[in-house]
Design a protein around this motif. Structure first.
Motif, short mmCIF file in Angstrom:
data_model
loop_
_atom_site.label_atom_id
_atom_site.label_comp_id
_atom_site.label_asym_id
_atom_site.label_seq_id
_atom_site.Cartn_x
_atom_site.Cartn_y
_atom_site.Cartn_z
N ASP A 1 0.83 -1.21 0.00
CA ASP A 1 0.00 0.00 0.00
C ASP A 1 0.87 1.26 0.00
O ASP A 1 0.58 2.23 -0.72
CB ASP A 1 -0.92 0.00 1.23
CG ASP A 1 -1.97 -1.10 1.17
OD1 ASP A 1 -2.32 -1.52 0.03
OD2 ASP A 1 -2.43 -1.54 2.24
N GLN A 2 1.93 1.26 0.80
CA GLN A 2 2.82 2.40 0.82
C GLN A 2 3.50 2.59 -0.54
O GLN A 2 3.69 3.71 -1.01
CB GLN A 2 3.88 2.23 1.91
CG GLN A 2 3.36 2.36 3.31
CD GLN A 2 4.43 2.03 4.34
OE1 GLN A 2 5.33 1.22 4.07
NE2 GLN A 2 4.32 2.64 5.52
N SER A 3 3.87 1.49 -1.17
CA SER A 3 4.51 1.55 -2.48
C SER A 3 3.57 2.15 -3.51
O SER A 3 3.98 3.02 -4.31
CB SER A 3 4.94 0.15 -2.90
OG SER A 3 5.49 0.17 -4.19
N ARG A 4 2.31 1.71 -3.52
CA ARG A 4 1.34 2.27 -4.47
C ARG A 4 1.10 3.75 -4.20
O ARG A 4 0.99 4.56 -5.13
CB ARG A 4 0.04 1.49 -4.40
CG ARG A 4 0.10 0.15 -5.12
CD ARG A 4 -1.28 -0.48 -5.25
NE ARG A 4 -1.79 -0.97 -3.96
CZ ARG A 4 -1.50 -2.16 -3.46
NH1 ARG A 4 -0.71 -2.99 -4.11
NH2 ARG A 4 -2.01 -2.54 -2.30
N LYS B 1 3.25 5.94 -2.89
CA LYS B 1 4.43 6.68 -3.33
C LYS B 1 4.45 6.81 -4.85
O LYS B 1 4.78 7.86 -5.39
CB LYS B 1 5.72 5.99 -2.87
CG LYS B 1 5.96 6.02 -1.39
CD LYS B 1 6.55 7.33 -0.98
CE LYS B 1 6.92 7.28 0.50
NZ LYS B 1 7.33 8.57 0.99
N LEU B 2 4.11 5.71 -5.55
CA LEU B 2 4.09 5.76 -7.02
C LEU B 2 3.02 6.73 -7.51
O LEU B 2 3.24 7.47 -8.48
CB LEU B 2 3.85 4.37 -7.60
CG LEU B 2 5.06 3.44 -7.55
CD1 LEU B 2 4.68 2.04 -8.02
CD2 LEU B 2 6.18 3.99 -8.41
N ALA B 3 1.86 6.76 -6.88
CA ALA B 3 0.80 7.70 -7.28
C ALA B 3 1.27 9.13 -7.04
O ALA B 3 1.02 10.02 -7.87
CB ALA B 3 -0.47 7.41 -6.49
N GLN B 4 1.96 9.37 -5.95
CA GLN B 4 2.46 10.71 -5.65
C GLN B 4 3.49 11.13 -6.70
O GLN B 4 3.47 12.26 -7.18
CB GLN B 4 3.09 10.72 -4.26
CG GLN B 4 3.60 12.07 -3.81
CD GLN B 4 4.26 11.99 -2.44
OE1 GLN B 4 4.47 10.90 -1.90
NE2 GLN B 4 4.62 13.14 -1.90
N LEU B 5 4.38 10.23 -7.07
CA LEU B 5 5.38 10.55 -8.09
C LEU B 5 4.75 10.80 -9.46
O LEU B 5 5.17 11.70 -10.19
CB LEU B 5 6.41 9.41 -8.19
CG LEU B 5 7.39 9.30 -7.02
CD1 LEU B 5 8.23 8.04 -7.16
CD2 LEU B 5 8.28 10.52 -6.96
N LYS B 6 3.75 10.03 -9.81
CA LYS B 6 3.06 10.24 -11.09
C LYS B 6 2.37 11.61 -11.11
O LYS B 6 2.36 12.30 -12.13
CB LYS B 6 2.03 9.14 -11.34
CG LYS B 6 2.63 7.80 -11.67
CD LYS B 6 3.17 7.80 -13.07
CE LYS B 6 3.67 6.40 -13.39
NZ LYS B 6 4.33 6.35 -14.67
N ALA B 7 1.77 12.01 -9.97
CA ALA B 7 1.11 13.31 -9.90
C ALA B 7 2.12 14.44 -10.09
O ALA B 7 1.86 15.42 -10.81
CB ALA B 7 0.39 13.45 -8.57
N VAL B 8 3.27 14.32 -9.45
CA VAL B 8 4.31 15.34 -9.61
C VAL B 8 4.82 15.36 -11.05
O VAL B 8 5.05 16.43 -11.63
CB VAL B 8 5.47 15.09 -8.61
CG1 VAL B 8 6.65 15.98 -8.90
CG2 VAL B 8 4.99 15.29 -7.19
#
Length: 135
Positions: free
Chosen positions: A76-79, A81-88
């Motif tokens: 869950d933490q990995s997903r 973080k990936l969503a946060q990086l995609k948004a940036v």
């Protein structure tokens, strides 16, 4: 010069005499170190100071799982973080300001004026830190 002297000096001897003569000449050069043999780093006087692998008399156990240096991410933490990086990444993507002109006359006009406009913009800027006479 040295080669020719050695060639004439050693060519008159039979082959086994040449080898013996070379050994006699080179042997003192190898022993000129003063009698002490350099064995690399100095060995310590006690065996307890020795670093490195030690023979324990048993085989190592390779089934022990090593400890991790930091706690691992959960899925869950990995997903997250990936969503946060995609948004940036999508927020930083720069959309094109205007589509490139496709008309030939527009392109030729751009080619004629682009160089002059660029030079004017470059030459119009000055840095007061570098040029004290900058306006």
């Amino acid at each position: 010069m040295t080669y020719s002297v050695a060639k004439t000096a050693f060519s008159s001897f039979p082959p086994f005499c040449r080898m013996a003569l070379m050994a006699v000449l080179l042997l003192p050069a190898g022993c000129a170190g003063g009698g002490a043999v350099d064995s690399g780093p100095q060995a310590s006087s006690s065996a307890t100071d020795m670093q490195g692998p030690k023979d324990t008399g048993a085989f190592p156990n390779l089934n022990i799982v090593p400890k991790s240096a930091a706690p691992q991410f959960t899925p869950d933490q990995s997903r997250a973080k990936l969503a946060q990086l995609k948004a940036v990444q999508t927020s930083q993507a720069s959309p094109r300001s205007a589509p490139p002109p496709s008309d030939a006359s527009t392109l030729s006009t751009l080619a004629k004026t682009h160089g002059g406009e660029t030079l004017e913009s470059i030459e119009g800027k000055c840095d007061p830190a570098l040029d004290p006479n900058c306006k």
